[in-house]
Motif scaffolding. Structure first.
Motif, PDB file in Angstrom:
ATOM      1  N   SER A  76      49.729 -15.142 -19.325  1.00 22.85           N
ATOM      2  CA  SER A  76      49.076 -14.067 -19.121  1.00 22.85           C
ATOM      3  C   SER A  76      49.439 -13.296 -18.143  1.00 22.85           C
ATOM      4  O   SER A  76      48.922 -12.440 -17.582  1.00 22.85           O
ATOM      5  N   LEU A  77      50.672 -13.675 -17.441  1.00 20.12           N
ATOM      6  CA  LEU A  77      51.169 -12.783 -16.169  1.00 20.12           C
ATOM      7  C   LEU A  77      52.586 -12.315 -16.536  1.00 20.12           C
ATOM      8  O   LEU A  77      53.175 -12.690 -17.524  1.00 20.12           O
ATOM      9  N   ALA A  78      52.317 -10.931 -16.196  1.00 22.34           N
ATOM     10  CA  ALA A  78      53.255  -9.998 -16.434  1.00 22.34           C
ATOM     11  C   ALA A  78      54.054  -9.636 -14.906  1.00 22.34           C
ATOM     12  O   ALA A  78      53.516  -9.604 -14.117  1.00 22.34           O
ATOM     13  N   ILE A  79      55.376 -10.077 -14.957  1.00 23.26           N
ATOM     14  CA  ILE A  79      56.035  -9.756 -13.660  1.00 23.26           C
ATOM     15  C   ILE A  79      56.812  -8.379 -13.792  1.00 23.26           C
ATOM     16  O   ILE A  79      57.683  -8.531 -14.470  1.00 23.26           O
ATOM     17  N   GLY A  80      56.529  -7.661 -12.909  1.00 20.17           N
ATOM     18  CA  GLY A  80      57.225  -6.360 -12.671  1.00 20.17           C
ATOM     19  C   GLY A  80      58.213  -6.601 -11.699  1.00 20.17           C
ATOM     20  O   GLY A  80      58.033  -6.828 -10.618  1.00 20.17           O
ATOM     21  N   VAL A  81      59.313  -5.972 -12.011  1.00 24.47           N
ATOM     22  CA  VAL A  81      60.460  -5.948 -10.834  1.00 24.47           C
ATOM     23  C   VAL A  81      61.346  -4.530 -11.074  1.00 24.47           C
ATOM     24  O   VAL A  81      61.352  -3.864 -11.839  1.00 24.47           O
ATOM     25  N   GLY A  82      62.098  -4.132  -9.753  1.00 19.54           N
ATOM     26  CA  GLY A  82      62.828  -3.168  -9.593  1.00 19.54           C
ATOM     27  C   GLY A  82      63.803  -3.619  -8.547  1.00 19.54           C
ATOM     28  O   GLY A  82      63.866  -4.515  -7.909  1.00 19.54           O
ATOM     29  N   CYS A  83      64.924  -3.174  -8.520  1.00 17.84           N
ATOM     30  CA  CYS A  83      66.008  -3.272  -7.698  1.00 17.84           C
ATOM     31  C   CYS A  83      66.920  -2.209  -7.590  1.00 17.84           C
ATOM     32  O   CYS A  83      67.111  -1.477  -8.522  1.00 17.84           O
ATOM     33  N   GLU A  84      67.876  -2.232  -6.440  1.00 17.00           N
ATOM     34  CA  GLU A  84      68.857  -1.576  -6.592  1.00 17.00           C
ATOM     35  C   GLU A  84      70.008  -1.659  -7.301  1.00 17.00           C
ATOM     36  O   GLU A  84      70.336  -2.740  -7.934  1.00 17.00           O
ATOM     37  N   ARG A  85      71.001  -0.723  -7.577  1.00 18.14           N
ATOM     38  CA  ARG A  85      72.293  -1.092  -8.584  1.00 18.14           C
ATOM     39  C   ARG A  85      72.738  -2.139  -7.900  1.00 18.14           C
ATOM     40  O   ARG A  85      73.321  -2.097  -6.920  1.00 18.14           O
ATOM     41  N   GLY A  86      73.202  -3.280  -8.564  1.00 19.00           N
ATOM     42  CA  GLY A  86      74.164  -4.215  -8.297  1.00 19.00           C
ATOM     43  C   GLY A  86      73.422  -5.217  -7.132  1.00 19.00           C
ATOM     44  O   GLY A  86      73.893  -5.969  -6.494  1.00 19.00           O
ATOM     45  N   CYS A  87      71.959  -5.182  -7.263  1.00 17.04           N
ATOM     46  CA  CYS A  87      71.295  -6.205  -6.501  1.00 17.04           C
ATOM     47  C   CYS A  87      71.622  -7.616  -6.910  1.00 17.04           C
ATOM     48  O   CYS A  87      71.976  -7.946  -8.080  1.00 17.04           O
ATOM     49  N   SER A  88      71.861  -8.198  -5.926  1.00 17.96           N
ATOM     50  CA  SER A  88      72.347 -10.067  -6.155  1.00 17.96           C
ATOM     51  C   SER A  88      71.190 -10.727  -7.092  1.00 17.96           C
ATOM     52  O   SER A  88      70.206 -10.713  -6.794  1.00 17.96           O
ATOM     53  N   PRO A  89      71.441 -11.380  -8.081  1.00 16.29           N
ATOM     54  CA  PRO A  89      70.539 -11.932  -8.896  1.00 16.29           C
ATOM     55  C   PRO A  89      69.854 -12.993  -7.928  1.00 16.29           C
ATOM     56  O   PRO A  89      68.629 -13.301  -8.183  1.00 16.29           O
ATOM     57  N   VAL A  90      70.412 -13.681  -6.778  1.00 17.94           N
ATOM     58  CA  VAL A  90      69.934 -14.502  -5.974  1.00 17.94           C
ATOM     59  C   VAL A  90      68.947 -14.047  -5.189  1.00 17.94           C
ATOM     60  O   VAL A  90      67.666 -14.670  -5.111  1.00 17.94           O
ATOM     61  N   GLU A  91      69.050 -12.840  -4.737  1.00 18.59           N
ATOM     62  CA  GLU A  91      68.008 -12.007  -4.025  1.00 18.59           C
ATOM     63  C   GLU A  91      66.921 -11.846  -4.841  1.00 18.59           C
ATOM     64  O   GLU A  91      65.603 -12.158  -4.411  1.00 18.59           O
ATOM     65  N   ALA A 142      65.049  -5.291  -3.503  1.00 17.70           N
ATOM     66  CA  ALA A 142      64.319  -5.337  -4.827  1.00 17.70           C
ATOM     67  C   ALA A 142      62.847  -5.486  -4.695  1.00 17.70           C
ATOM     68  O   ALA A 142      62.437  -5.580  -3.564  1.00 17.70           O
ATOM     69  N   THR A 143      62.129  -5.223  -5.600  1.00 20.06           N
ATOM     70  CA  THR A 143      60.819  -5.327  -5.385  1.00 20.06           C
ATOM     71  C   THR A 143      60.096  -6.048  -6.724  1.00 20.06           C
ATOM     72  O   THR A 143      60.663  -6.343  -7.710  1.00 20.06           O
ATOM     73  N   CYS A 144      58.796  -6.630  -6.462  1.00 22.14           N
ATOM     74  CA  CYS A 144      58.267  -7.550  -7.437  1.00 22.14           C
ATOM     75  C   CYS A 144      56.765  -7.299  -7.422  1.00 22.14           C
ATOM     76  O   CYS A 144      56.200  -7.216  -6.245  1.00 22.14           O
ATOM     77  N   ALA A 145      56.070  -7.152  -8.476  1.00 23.05           N
ATOM     78  CA  ALA A 145      54.619  -7.204  -8.662  1.00 23.05           C
ATOM     79  C   ALA A 145      54.281  -7.909  -9.788  1.00 23.05           C
ATOM     80  O   ALA A 145      54.929  -8.290 -10.938  1.00 23.05           O
ATOM     81  N   VAL A 146      52.825  -8.554  -9.688  1.00 21.45           N
ATOM     82  CA  VAL A 146      52.459  -9.317 -10.729  1.00 21.45           C
ATOM     83  C   VAL A 146      51.028  -8.761 -11.403  1.00 21.45           C
ATOM     84  O   VAL A 146      50.079  -8.621 -10.495  1.00 21.45           O
ATOM     85  N   ILE A 151      59.294 -10.734 -18.000  1.00 19.59           N
ATOM     86  CA  ILE A 151      59.801  -9.848 -16.874  1.00 19.59           C
ATOM     87  C   ILE A 151      59.912  -8.295 -17.362  1.00 19.59           C
ATOM     88  O   ILE A 151      60.360  -8.400 -18.357  1.00 19.59           O
ATOM     89  N   TYR A 152      59.313  -7.423 -16.512  1.00 19.26           N
ATOM     90  CA  TYR A 152      59.483  -5.989 -16.870  1.00 19.26           C
ATOM     91  C   TYR A 152      59.973  -5.198 -15.951  1.00 19.26           C
ATOM     92  O   TYR A 152      59.645  -5.264 -14.808  1.00 19.26           O
ATOM     93  N   SER A 153      60.487  -4.037 -16.429  1.00 18.08           N
ATOM     94  CA  SER A 153      61.129  -3.067 -15.436  1.00 18.08           C
ATOM     95  C   SER A 153      61.518  -1.681 -16.452  1.00 18.08           C
ATOM     96  O   SER A 153      60.767  -1.518 -17.529  1.00 18.08           O
ATOM     97  N   ILE A 154      61.953  -0.589 -15.598  1.00 15.77           N
ATOM     98  CA  ILE A 154      62.370   0.676 -16.165  1.00 15.77           C
ATOM     99  C   ILE A 154      63.737   0.387 -16.756  1.00 15.77           C
ATOM    100  O   ILE A 154      64.507  -0.327 -16.675  1.00 15.77           O
ATOM    101  N   ASP A 155      63.739   1.434 -18.259  1.00 15.99           N
ATOM    102  CA  ASP A 155      64.878   1.014 -18.982  1.00 15.99           C
ATOM    103  C   ASP A 155      66.178   1.569 -18.404  1.00 15.99           C
ATOM    104  O   ASP A 155      67.284   1.256 -18.779  1.00 15.99           O
ATOM    105  N   LEU A 156      65.987   2.333 -17.206  1.00 17.81           N
ATOM    106  CA  LEU A 156      67.348   2.534 -16.347  1.00 17.81           C
ATOM    107  C   LEU A 156      67.865   1.364 -15.959  1.00 17.81           C
ATOM    108  O   LEU A 156      69.306   1.358 -15.696  1.00 17.81           O
ATOM    109  N   LYS A 157      67.116   0.252 -15.841  1.00 14.04           N
ATOM    110  CA  LYS A 157      67.811  -0.846 -15.515  1.00 14.04           C
ATOM    111  C   LYS A 157      68.145  -1.997 -16.409  1.00 14.04           C
ATOM    112  O   LYS A 157      68.225  -3.203 -16.059  1.00 14.04           O
ATOM    113  N   ALA A 158      68.139  -1.696 -17.588  1.00 10.64           N
ATOM    114  CA  ALA A 158      68.502  -2.557 -18.879  1.00 10.64           C
ATOM    115  C   ALA A 158      69.616  -3.200 -18.598  1.00 10.64           C
ATOM    116  O   ALA A 158      69.689  -4.365 -19.160  1.00 10.64           O
ATOM    117  N   ASP A 159      70.878  -2.720 -18.020  1.00 10.58           N
ATOM    118  CA  ASP A 159      72.070  -3.451 -17.874  1.00 10.58           C
ATOM    119  C   ASP A 159      72.218  -4.300 -16.617  1.00 10.58           C
ATOM    120  O   ASP A 159      73.364  -4.539 -16.179  1.00 10.58           O
TER     121      ASP A 159
END
Length: 611
Positions: free
Chosen positions: A219-234, A335-339, A256-264
């Motif tokens: 029942s948890l949805a994690i929303g994320v955002g990040c700059e282009r080229g953000c490290s997966p580790v971060e 990067a950013t994260c919300a739940v 995990i959910y985000s904006i479609d501009l970050k699909a790749d």
């Protein structure tokens, strides 16, 4: 319908032609399953599968030892004898299920509490038969507590056996949290019970108590955002820290959910893979609609992406209108994260849209035995098929539930553009090609259009993969023997895209180089001269007795293989469905005593045999 229990993709094992009807029903219901069959011509011909080869019991044992759920349409004794010498740890064994040849009974022999009972019920539903469940908890209480329904995960499965034993001895259960699925069972519920079932999105303080079972609802949805080229580790560390700081259970994450501009964005893909959950996206308008519920709306973010928030808005949009923002936006350097918390478990794959996928699939010449496992999976998992109508009709067993987009010959660019556009809508699209998609087929045009139109960002963000297929020249060579045993080349004689002078130059170069040549598109209804020109050039460089193979409609109805020579090659016997193989000077044609004829091209091994 999905049926993928713990242990990976199930394997359906068929042993006799009597299994055909049940096999067809299961293959249609669960197309992603792998299918294994003995070298039984009747069974293989009746179903679109390739023979697996080898001893059936060895195949069953190998699959079982690899941790794969095994469903055998055969007598239970065959399965038992196949795996009995290898049984060790019942806590790790995968499901082993026997299905009667007529589909009348489904028996989970092993792994009932590792997904086997649930899988048996799903199989029985497809076959309209009965699942013979024998585990005590299922029979007495109507469910197995170590096999919760879709949407829930048991956090401490090792405690389940003792817990259920205590129930069978008369123990009463106290339920903490909301679990509607328990209300439909015969569990001995009592508010004063000594046994406890807890349903929570939080990690338990102690999951080793034998009198307590803990279930995590997804029942948890994690929303994320990040700059282009953000490290997966971060990004992974940010989410990991957020979960730990708020005592949130990893198994309660729906997606995990985000904006479609970050699909790749690679970091998001890595995060979803690490968590083992779906990754889905929303457009800016959908996220902007969540602005009244945001804890941290930002005009800066709005100016950049068209929505006042990404991570918070994506989490809320995924979890639904009744969700609460459980964890407001957290930040790392890039990067950013919300739940967000939904009031009930939800299917994370249904919220938002997936990153579009374009699978360029080679189906081989058309015979199911030449369809590679990778291509079969790609076709089975696609939502849409795009292609020439003839190719879309080759595998009707895999087409169930797909949207088919048919195009005529000559509409190559139109169909590739359509496939890219469909994938850009968040679909999983199979661009279906005969033979191999990279040999005179659509894979080249896909990448050509991607390079030519870099501003089509919806195309540029797609996940693209090519599933190779058996080419016409490979199929022809296999039927004929080994004509491609030494250096060879392929030349298309179609001048629709290549000037005729260029084609003839290549034929001359191949003739001078003494290559075996596979001629594609040798003739058409209006084009009858190129093959004759090629023949004349070749006769200037090699003997008229050079073997020639005409392979027509390989793998399909009307298959025909003709052996001739370069001098006797009759252009009128060739049509657009024929691939022409012309041997090199060293190629040989041999006839065996049984009347079979073969062509091969020596590679030079005879030199090693010389005294």
């Amino acid at each position: 319908m999905s049926a993928t229990p713990r242990g990976g993709r199930p394997a359906l094992v068929l042993l006799t032609p009597n299994a055909r009807k049940a096999a067809q029903l299961l293959m249609a219901a669960f197309p992603a399953w792998e299918v294994y069959a003995p070298d039984d011509a009747a069974l293989v011909h009746a179903l679109p599968i390739a023979p697996s080869g080898g001893k059936a019991t060895d195949t069953i044992a190998d699959l079982f030892m690899a941790g794969r759920p095994v469903i055998g349409i055969c007598a239970a004794g065959i399965l038992i004898r196949a795996v009995a010498p290898r049984l060790a740890d019942k806590h790790s064994e995968p499901p082993l299920i026997a299905v009667a040849a007529d589909g009348s009974a489904v028996v989970p022999l092993l792994g009932g509490h590792h997904g086997g009972n649930l899988l048996a019920r799903r199989i029985a539903a497809v076959l309209e038969s009965t699942a013979a469940i024998t585990t005590a908890g299922d029979l007495v209480f109507g469910l197995g507590l170590d096999e919760p329904p879709e949407g829930y995960t048991l956090a401490n499965p090792d405690a389940a056996k003792g817990f259920m034993a205590a129930m069978l001895r008369g123990g009463k259960i106290r339920i903490e949290g909301d679990a509607p699925w328990l209300a439909d069972s015969n569990l001995p519920v009592d508010d004063e019970g000594a046994l406890t079932i807890a349903v929570s999105h939080e990690e338990p303080a102690d999951d080793s108590e034998p009198t307590r079972l803990v279930y995590h609802p997804r029942s948890l949805a994690i929303g994320v955002g990040c700059e282009r080229g953000c490290s997966p580790v971060e990004l992974i560390r940010l989410v990991q820290t957020t979960l730990a700081d708020h005592n949130l259970a990893r198994d309660a994450i729906a997606g995990i959910y985000s904006i479609d501009l970050k699909a790749d964005e690679a970091a998001m893909g890595e995060l979803a893979h690490w968590l083992g959950v779906p990754l889905r996206f929303f457009d800016a308008a959908t996220l902007e609609a969540e602005t009244p519920r945001l804890a941290n709306p930002s005009d800066v973010v709005f100016a950049e992406v068209g929505a006042h928030g990404v991570s918070e808005a994506a989490a809320l949009a995924a979890a639904g209108p009744d969700a609460t923002l459980l964890v407001p936006k957290h930040k790392s350097q890039r990067a950013t994260c919300a739940v967000a918390l939904a009031p009930a478990p939800f299917d994370g794959a249904l919220a938002g849209v997936m990153r579009g996928e374009l699978l360029v699939v080679g189906t081989g010449p058309g015979d199911a035995q030449w369809l590679t496992p990778e291509a079969r999976i790609a076709l089975a998992e696609a939502t849409d098929w795009v292609g020439y109508g003839l190719y879309l009709d080759l595998y009707p067993d895999l087409a169930t539930g797909k949207t088919l987009h048919r195009y005529d010959l000559g509409e190559e660019e139109t169909r590739v553009r359509a496939a890219l556009d469909l994938a850009a809508q968040g679909r999983r699209v199979a661009l279906v090609c005969s033979g191999d998609p990279g040999i005179y087929a659509m894979a080249t045009l896909v990448f050509e259009l991607l390079e030519a139109e870099p501003d089509r960002m919806d195309w540029q963000r797609l996940a693209i993969a090519v599933a190779p297929g058996v080419s016409a020249m490979q199929a022809a060579a296999a039927r004929a023997g080994a004509p491609l045993g030494h250096d060879f080349c392929t030349i298309s004689l179609s001048d629709l895209l290549t000037p005729l002078d260029t084609i003839l130059q290549r034929v001359k170069a191949a003739a001078q180089g003494d290559f075996v040549i596979a001629f594609y598109n040798p003739v058409s209804q209006r084009r009858r001269t190129q093959l004759a020109m090629a023949k004349d050039i070749l006769l200037q460089h090699r003997d008229g007795a050079t073997p020639v193979i005409l392979a027509r409609n390989l793998g399909r109805e009307g298959e025909r293989l003709t052996f001739t020579t370069l001098a006797d090659l009759d252009i009128e016997t060739v049509d657009m469905l024929t691939v022409v193989l012309v041997g090199a000077s060293a190629s040989r044609s041999i006839a065996l005593p049984n009347g079979r004829r073969f062509v091969y091209t020596p590679r030079g091994y005879e030199k090693k045999r010389a005294p």
